[in-house]
Scaffold this motif. Structure first.
Motif, PDB file in Angstrom:
ATOM      1  N   THR A 143       0.900  -1.029   0.032  1.00  0.00           N
ATOM      2  CA  THR A 143      -0.121   0.130  -0.035  1.00  0.00           C
ATOM      3  C   THR A 143       0.985   1.373  -0.021  1.00  0.00           C
ATOM      4  O   THR A 143       2.164   1.188   0.162  1.00  0.00           O
ATOM      5  CB  THR A 143      -0.865   0.113   1.076  1.00  0.00           C
ATOM      6  OG1 THR A 143      -0.078   0.044   2.565  1.00  0.00           O
ATOM      7  CG2 THR A 143      -1.765  -1.378   1.217  1.00  0.00           C
ATOM      8  N   CYS A 144       0.266   2.439  -0.136  1.00  0.00           N
ATOM      9  CA  CYS A 144       1.049   3.777  -0.271  1.00  0.00           C
ATOM     10  C   CYS A 144       1.620   3.833   1.360  1.00  0.00           C
ATOM     11  O   CYS A 144       2.751   4.218   1.400  1.00  0.00           O
ATOM     12  CB  CYS A 144       0.378   4.767  -0.630  1.00  0.00           C
ATOM     13  SG  CYS A 144      -0.302   4.814  -2.490  1.00  0.00           S
TER      14      CYS A 144
ATOM     15  N   ARG B 104       7.155   9.994  -7.709  1.00  0.00           N
ATOM     16  CA  ARG B 104       5.966   8.782  -8.053  1.00  0.00           C
ATOM     17  C   ARG B 104       6.529   7.509  -8.169  1.00  0.00           C
ATOM     18  O   ARG B 104       7.956   7.195  -8.448  1.00  0.00           O
ATOM     19  CB  ARG B 104       5.366   8.974  -9.380  1.00  0.00           C
ATOM     20  CG  ARG B 104       4.431   8.166  -9.665  1.00  0.00           C
ATOM     21  CD  ARG B 104       3.929   8.551 -11.191  1.00  0.00           C
ATOM     22  NE  ARG B 104       2.750   7.622 -11.632  1.00  0.00           N
ATOM     23  CZ  ARG B 104       2.390   7.439 -12.864  1.00  0.00           C
ATOM     24  NH1 ARG B 104       2.877   8.140 -13.850  1.00  0.00           N
ATOM     25  NH2 ARG B 104       1.313   6.565 -13.030  1.00  0.00           N
TER      26      ARG B 104
ATOM     27  N   ASP C 190       0.784   9.274  -0.989  1.00  0.00           N
ATOM     28  CA  ASP C 190      -0.659   9.076  -1.084  1.00  0.00           C
ATOM     29  C   ASP C 190      -1.130   8.425  -2.337  1.00  0.00           C
ATOM     30  O   ASP C 190      -0.413   8.803  -3.600  1.00  0.00           O
ATOM     31  CB  ASP C 190      -1.474  10.418  -0.933  1.00  0.00           C
ATOM     32  CG  ASP C 190      -1.148  11.156   0.463  1.00  0.00           C
ATOM     33  OD1 ASP C 190      -1.277  10.352   1.388  1.00  0.00           O
ATOM     34  OD2 ASP C 190      -0.896  12.375   0.534  1.00  0.00           O
ATOM     35  N   ALA C 191      -2.003   7.847  -2.416  1.00  0.00           N
ATOM     36  CA  ALA C 191      -2.452   7.036  -3.738  1.00  0.00           C
ATOM     37  C   ALA C 191      -2.953   8.162  -4.546  1.00  0.00           C
ATOM     38  O   ALA C 191      -4.016   9.125  -4.308  1.00  0.00           O
ATOM     39  CB  ALA C 191      -3.733   6.080  -3.519  1.00  0.00           C
ATOM     40  N   HIS C 192      -2.791   8.004  -5.879  1.00  0.00           N
ATOM     41  CA  HIS C 192      -3.098   8.979  -6.743  1.00  0.00           C
ATOM     42  C   HIS C 192      -4.385   8.824  -7.339  1.00  0.00           C
ATOM     43  O   HIS C 192      -5.000   7.679  -7.657  1.00  0.00           O
ATOM     44  CB  HIS C 192      -2.068   9.141  -7.953  1.00  0.00           C
ATOM     45  CG  HIS C 192      -2.457   9.939  -9.220  1.00  0.00           C
ATOM     46  ND1 HIS C 192      -2.578  11.505  -8.970  1.00  0.00           N
ATOM     47  CD2 HIS C 192      -3.021   9.780 -10.281  1.00  0.00           C
ATOM     48  CE1 HIS C 192      -2.940  11.931 -10.107  1.00  0.00           C
ATOM     49  NE2 HIS C 192      -3.301  11.020 -10.916  1.00  0.00           N
ATOM     50  N   VAL C 193      -5.219   9.937  -7.432  1.00  0.00           N
ATOM     51  CA  VAL C 193      -6.474   9.746  -7.980  1.00  0.00           C
ATOM     52  C   VAL C 193      -6.799  10.890  -8.962  1.00  0.00           C
ATOM     53  O   VAL C 193      -6.484  11.908  -8.736  1.00  0.00           O
ATOM     54  CB  VAL C 193      -7.803  10.099  -6.611  1.00  0.00           C
ATOM     55  CG1 VAL C 193      -9.135   9.950  -7.294  1.00  0.00           C
ATOM     56  CG2 VAL C 193      -7.559   8.940  -5.855  1.00  0.00           C
TER      57      VAL C 193
ATOM     58  N   THR D  86       5.117   3.649  -8.912  1.00  0.00           N
ATOM     59  CA  THR D  86       4.148   2.748  -9.297  1.00  0.00           C
ATOM     60  C   THR D  86       4.342   1.448  -9.228  1.00  0.00           C
ATOM     61  O   THR D  86       5.723   0.853  -9.374  1.00  0.00           O
ATOM     62  CB  THR D  86       3.663   3.102 -10.782  1.00  0.00           C
ATOM     63  OG1 THR D  86       4.702   2.945 -11.652  1.00  0.00           O
ATOM     64  CG2 THR D  86       3.021   4.349 -10.886  1.00  0.00           C
TER      65      THR D  86
ATOM     66  N   LEU E  11      -0.473   0.095  -8.294  1.00  0.00           N
ATOM     67  CA  LEU E  11      -0.691   1.025  -7.232  1.00  0.00           C
ATOM     68  C   LEU E  11       0.257   2.274  -7.528  1.00  0.00           C
ATOM     69  O   LEU E  11       1.379   2.187  -7.995  1.00  0.00           O
ATOM     70  CB  LEU E  11      -0.017   0.301  -5.960  1.00  0.00           C
ATOM     71  CG  LEU E  11       0.136   1.144  -4.596  1.00  0.00           C
ATOM     72  CD1 LEU E  11      -1.252   1.242  -4.162  1.00  0.00           C
ATOM     73  CD2 LEU E  11       1.234   0.366  -3.746  1.00  0.00           C
ATOM     74  N   ASP E  12      -0.416   3.279  -7.564  1.00  0.00           N
ATOM     75  CA  ASP E  12       0.213   4.670  -7.670  1.00  0.00           C
ATOM     76  C   ASP E  12       0.184   5.555  -6.849  1.00  0.00           C
ATOM     77  O   ASP E  12      -0.661   6.118  -6.216  1.00  0.00           O
ATOM     78  CB  ASP E  12      -0.620   5.251  -8.932  1.00  0.00           C
ATOM     79  CG  ASP E  12      -0.130   6.496  -9.579  1.00  0.00           C
ATOM     80  OD1 ASP E  12       1.197   7.059  -9.077  1.00  0.00           O
ATOM     81  OD2 ASP E  12      -0.509   6.956 -10.698  1.00  0.00           O
ATOM     82  N   CYS E  13       1.658   5.825  -6.186  1.00  0.00           N
ATOM     83  CA  CYS E  13       1.883   6.428  -4.849  1.00  0.00           C
ATOM     84  C   CYS E  13       2.709   7.831  -5.216  1.00  0.00           C
ATOM     85  O   CYS E  13       3.739   7.594  -5.988  1.00  0.00           O
ATOM     86  CB  CYS E  13       2.498   5.622  -3.884  1.00  0.00           C
ATOM     87  SG  CYS E  13       1.415   4.027  -3.371  1.00  0.00           S
ATOM     88  N   ARG E  14       2.382   8.721  -4.717  1.00  0.00           N
ATOM     89  CA  ARG E  14       3.144  10.004  -4.965  1.00  0.00           C
ATOM     90  C   ARG E  14       3.308  10.837  -3.792  1.00  0.00           C
ATOM     91  O   ARG E  14       2.539  10.731  -2.674  1.00  0.00           O
ATOM     92  CB  ARG E  14       2.392  10.941  -5.925  1.00  0.00           C
ATOM     93  CG  ARG E  14       2.033  10.068  -7.229  1.00  0.00           C
ATOM     94  CD  ARG E  14       1.354  10.817  -8.323  1.00  0.00           C
ATOM     95  NE  ARG E  14       1.081  10.188  -9.523  1.00  0.00           N
ATOM     96  CZ  ARG E  14       0.471  10.533 -10.582  1.00  0.00           C
ATOM     97  NH1 ARG E  14       0.415  11.873 -10.785  1.00  0.00           N
ATOM     98  NH2 ARG E  14       0.059   9.757 -11.672  1.00  0.00           N
TER      99      ARG E  14
END
Length: 422
Positions: free
Chosen positions: A279-280, A341, A301-304, A343, A320-323
């Protein structure tokens, strides 16, 4: 003393006596017989010399004990049997399961699927692009969609830097129906195609549309952006939204008809990987701001996405895309990151493919890694790597330069070190 040799009857008696002695001795043991026959032979030879013809006649009446056995047939020298040199049995090569790429749930290729669609009504000079987009920014997302059985057909345009048209197909009609219902509730209109549908055009002042339809076992989405038409201005005549809606509706009707009668293929089974549990929040321990020398970074944080892209992209990408993002500031400190970033595509080793622009690097804990720098609307560098059967892309952020390779490698090693326990 009588020294005359025996003759006549005396000689005959002597020969008879000798005959009896010979017969008696032939019954003795072979060991004694050998020595005595030698002596007897010498005696007979003397008698023959002495007795002349009479001795020869008498000796012919006796069975001769002196005949030798036929000589044994000589045999050739036996050829020695060659001794086989023992050879070491090679150890079997460990069987490694091949990396299997997923296949789309829709058993059809992009050209056949869109054979009844005029793509030039959406973008000028459309050129088919690979399923994994040539823009590195989106490759991990495309890989994630592919793992969900999504068929992605993308065309770019030689006339515009961002112009593109994308058609996607999924067999997840449950999610598709829910998504179109949510968009209708948000104010979008329907198309009158399939069981449920929605469409939105001209968002953000751009010549663009995004639409979805659920029909039979398929959820189909079509989206496009024509940046060659300029900003959206309904009064200028540059772009006709009504015409755009009609074109999208006709295209989705054609796509639905082409897919009619096709059954979804079996779902791809992803390999087990510890990164499926990442997870992020689990990346927090990597201390990325410290490694990068950018203390202003906040996250991960997870990118939305701020606005819907297309229903399938928004809901079916499992990557999973965390930034980490720094708050806007002026002036921006030179040599620091405003965004960083990471991913992760769990089970995505199949999509890891070093490019011509990449170079191998050593990343502790990774099974393979490359350092990549790209340029477009801005330069960027990042680390691509494989860990426990998954694909990680670390550091894709505007402003990273080739001189930051060692820093990005250190950040990648810190991310790999957060790998969940198996």
């Amino acid at each position: 003393m009588n020294s005359e040799p025996p003759a006549g009857d005396e000689l005959a008696r002597m020969l008879v006596t000798m005959k009896q002695n010979v017969l008696e001795r032939t019954t003795e043991s072979p060991r004694r017989k050998r020595n005595r026959t030698l002596g007897l032979g010498l005696g007979l030879a003397a008698l023959l010399a002495i007795g002349g013809g009479s001795g020869a006649l008498a000796l012919g009446m006796l069975p001769s004990p002196f005949q030798a056995s036929a000589p044994a047939t000589p045999t050739g020298t036996p050829t020695p049997t060659p001794t086989a040199t023992p050879t070491a049995t090679p150890r079997p090569t460990p069987t490694v399961a091949p990396v299997v790429a997923p296949v789309p749930s829709a058993p059809i290729d992009c050209a056949t699927l869109t054979s009844g669609v005029d793509l030039t009504s959406f973008v000028p000079d459309p050129v088919f692009a690979p399923e994994l987009l040539p823009t590195n920014y989106d490759r991990t997302a495309q890989a994630g969609l592919a793992q969900q059985g999504v068929l992605s057909c993308v065309w770019t345009s030689t006339a515009g830097s961002f112009a593109n048209v994308t058609v996607r197909v999924s067999d997840d009609v449950t999610t598709g129906s829910r998504w179109t219902a949510e968009r209708r509730a948000a104010g979008e209109s329907g198309l009158g195609v399939g069981r449920s549908s929605s469409i939105s055009c001209g968002e953000d002042g751009m010549a663009s549309c995004r639409a979805s339809v659920v029909t039979g076992p398929w959820w189909i989405s079509l989206s496009y952006l024509d940046d060659t038409s300029g900003s959206y201005d309904q009064t200028s005549g540059d772009w006709d939204s009504s015409r755009a809606r009609a074109d999208v509706t006709g295209a989705l009707q054609s796509l639905s008809s082409t897919l009619g009668g096709l059954a979804p293929t079996a779902a791809w089974q992803p390999p087990a990987t510890v990164w499926a549990d990442a997870t992020c929040a689990s990346l927090q321990g990597a201390s990325i701001p410290t490694i990068l020398g950018s203390p202003a970074l906040v996250g991960p944080d997870a990118h939305v996405s701020s606005s819907p892209v297309d229903g399938i992209s928004d809901t079916k990408d499992p990557s999973l895309d965390c930034r980490w993002v720094a708050p806007p500031q002026e002036p921006f400190p030179e040599g620091t990151f405003g965004e960083f970033r990471v991913t992760i595509v769990p089970g995505g080793e199949w999509a890891y493919e070093p490019s011509d622009e990449s170079e191998p690097v050593s990343v502790a804990g990774a099974d393979a890694a490359t350092f990549v720098c790209v340029s477009g609307e801005g330069s960027s560098c990042y680390v691509d790597l494989v860990s426990d059967g998954s694909w990680l892309q670390i550091g894709y952020a505007s402003g990273a330069t080739p001189e930051m390779e060692s820093t990005l490698v250190a950040a990648a090693e810190a991310i790999v070190a957060t790998r969940p326990a198996s």
